[in-house]
Write an enzyme that holds these catalytic residues in place. Structure first.
Site, PDB file in Angstrom:
ATOM      1  CE  LYS A  88      46.778  39.243  38.688  1.00 39.23           C
ATOM      2  NZ  LYS A  88      45.355  39.661  38.867  1.00 39.23           N
ATOM      3  CB  CYS A 111      44.575  40.795  42.599  1.00 38.76           C
ATOM      4  SG  CYS A 111      42.795  40.679  42.929  1.00 38.76           S
ATOM      5  CD  GLU A 155      44.423  44.396  41.107  1.00 38.05           C
ATOM      6  OE1 GLU A 155      44.481  43.728  40.060  1.00 38.05           O
ATOM      7  OE2 GLU A 155      43.793  44.021  42.126  1.00 38.05           O
TER       8      GLU A 155
END
Length: 547
Positions: free
Chosen positions: A354, A405, A291
């Site tokens: 995401k 994440c 990321e």
């Protein structure tokens, strides 16, 4: 701890039940609650004393049992503060203390609600002693289910299941996911409570033997995980490389270094290509960047796109790039995983955005109100827009399940990739604003997901910790923190689905239904309390001190 065993009415119902005893004195309950939080903290990485998790559960239960509900809430919150203040201290490294204190306090309130529920169900477990471990497990699952989803999508950090990376109970994840592991840990803690909360004075030998048997039961529950079979990866394999390019400086200004961060990942990939050409490294089928490896939007910035193409052409393999994309609207951005192919560049058909942006970090809900609490919210200048599709990417002959994440903490986000066909799990993350403790806590979540879905997995971080995880939860190739590193492994491409993958949310739903039933039974039981429980007058000083 008990002064008498609740025996119920005498034969024929003429004699009332014996007094059930008082709660733990407050001067012991307060340190017990703090010790509960600290024991739970030590169960998690970086400490890794997983066996303390049931002990923490037991200490909180002992501190709260037979207290008034408001006292249970207070003691639970105290335990929560002892857990979350140090656990989440990485959130204040670069943003100041206000966000850290607010987040820790909010999470502690959920343990306060748990303490309230434990106090509420006290008469039930006093009357039906065998139910105590079961009720304890159900209440912990219910607390986590609520905390995982509220507010603004929840924050699942600190779930009991995530502390069990080296525990035999981790294997239970393959059959019921994180909720089943949490349930088993809490049941083990409940067995410890029953073991110590006994009428020692009346039957010393029998009491000790029963207590020892219950402790042995808790140990057996933990050990039974060793007997749980796990599926392995599939027969097909892919050679995968993780590039951890590192950042020039840790902290929130990593975005100001975005060109340097991109160049770090490009140069590390080109160095790997040189090693492959020299016969010093295996040719990868896929390269994974973390990321934020390209915070310069490579779909709009030709120079950034060209540098990624240079790396893909040099290594002659697709690269999964973690990128920040501008748009779709004014003041909006997206956190994405992009597939960059050698020769042709960006594969626009394979992109993941995401789905679960982090509130107050990637977007700010109720911004005007939040600004009155802390001006730090203005650091988030552009709100991240959530994607709508699971991260199922078909790259280089393999199907990846990509999550970004903190998404690894959310059950459904990961499961959706596996039900969509993912053969390996990929977690792209950026830990440049945190520390090694946060990175290791996140890697523990990857370990649970690998076992839960029977998929080999990897975590790719800008600064560490990066590494590979087997379908049995074992970590290999873990990198150091705040270092530049490249690690490669042959990963097996999983095909079979575990029980947990197939049943999805249903184990948690079943446990929540039982938790509701336990609370309903407690309502009935509280209308007919045991003599000696909750019967002291409001003016009794001893009652005020103890409750």
């Amino acid at each position: 701890m008990d002064t008498a065993e609740p025996t119920g009415a005498a034969e024929g119902g003429d004699r009332p039940a014996e007094p059930a005893g008082r709660p733990l004195p407050l001067w012991l309950a307060l340190p017990a609650a703090v010790a509960a939080g600290l024991a739970l903290l030590l169960a998690f990485p970086p400490y890794g004393m997983w066996w303390l998790a049931p002990v923490g559960v037991a200490l909180l239960t002992v501190a709260v049992h037979r207290r008034r509900m408001r006292a249970g809430f207070g003691l639970g919150t105290l335990a929560g503060l002892a857990l979350f203040l140090p656990m989440l201290s990485w959130t204040n490294l670069y943003t100041g203390s206000v966000p850290w204190l607010l987040l820790s306090g909010l999470q502690a309130v959920y343990l306060g609600l748990l303490g309230l529920a434990i106090a509420f169900t006290g008469p039930l477990v006093d009357r039906v002693r065998w139910s105590w471990p079961l009720v304890t497990g159900l209440l912990w699952v219910a607390q986590e289910a609520l905390r995982d989803r509220t507010p603004f999508g929840g924050f699942p950090w600190g779930r009991l299941a995530f502390s069990q990376g080296d525990s035999p109970m981790l294997r239970l994840a393959a059959y019921g996911g994180a909720p089943l592991v949490t349930f088993a840990v809490a049941v083990a803690g409940g067995l410890l409570v029953v073991a110590v909360w006994r009428p020692w004075r009346g039957l010393p030998v029998a009491g000790v033997l029963r207590g020892a048997g219950l402790v042995a039961g808790a140990v057996a529950l933990v050990a039974v995980g060793l007997l749980v079979p796990l599926g392995g990866g599939g027969s097909a394999t892919a050679q995968v490389a993780i590039v951890q390019g590192n950042v020039p400086r840790m902290g929130l200004d990593f975005n100001a270094q975005r060109q340097a961060v991109l160049e770090n990942h490009v140069s590390a990939t080109i160095e790997l290509a040189q090693q492959v050409a020299a016969g010093q490294a295996e040719q990868p089928d896929l390269v994974v960047w973390p990321e934020n490896s390209s915070d310069v939007d490579p779909t709009r910035n030709a120079s950034a796109g060209q540098r990624i193409s240079d790396a893909a052409n040099a290594i002659n393999a697709p690269i999964l790039v973690g990128a920040v994309l501008l748009g779709p609207g004014e003041g909006q951005v997206r956190n994405a995983g992009l597939v960059w192919l050698p020769g042709t560049g960006l594969d626009r058909s394979q992109m993941y955005v995401k789905r679960h942006p982090v509130p107050f970090a990637e977007y700010v809900p109720l911004r005007s109100i939040a600004r009155m609490v802390s001006k730090e919210v203005d650091r988030v200048r552009n709100d991240f827009v959530a994607g709508t599709e699971p991260g199922v990417l078909r790259v280089g002959g393999a199907t990846l399940g990509d999550v970004i994440c903190f998404e690894v903490a959310y059950d459904e986000v990961v499961r959706d990739t596996v039900t969509g066909g993912a053969q390996v799990l990929v977690v792209q993350t950026n830990n440049a604003t945190f520390n090694v403790a946060e990175a290791e806590q996140q890697l523990a979540m990857v370990r649970l997901r690998a076992v839960e879905h029977g998929r080999e997995a990897l975590m790719a971080s800008t600064v560490g910790v990066s590494g590979f995880v087997g379908a049995d939860g074992r970590v290999t190739g873990a990198t150091g923190f705040n270092t530049r590193a490249v690690v490669t492994r042959q990963m097996h491409l999983g095909e079979a689905r575990t029980v947990a993958t197939r049943v999805g949310l249903w184990p948690e739903v079943a446990l929540l239904a039982l938790a509701v039933a336990a609370l309903a039974a407690a309502v009935v039981t509280r209308r007919r309390p045991l003599p000696g429980v909750g019967t002291a007058t409001a003016g009794d000083p001893a009652d005020a001190e103890e409750r």
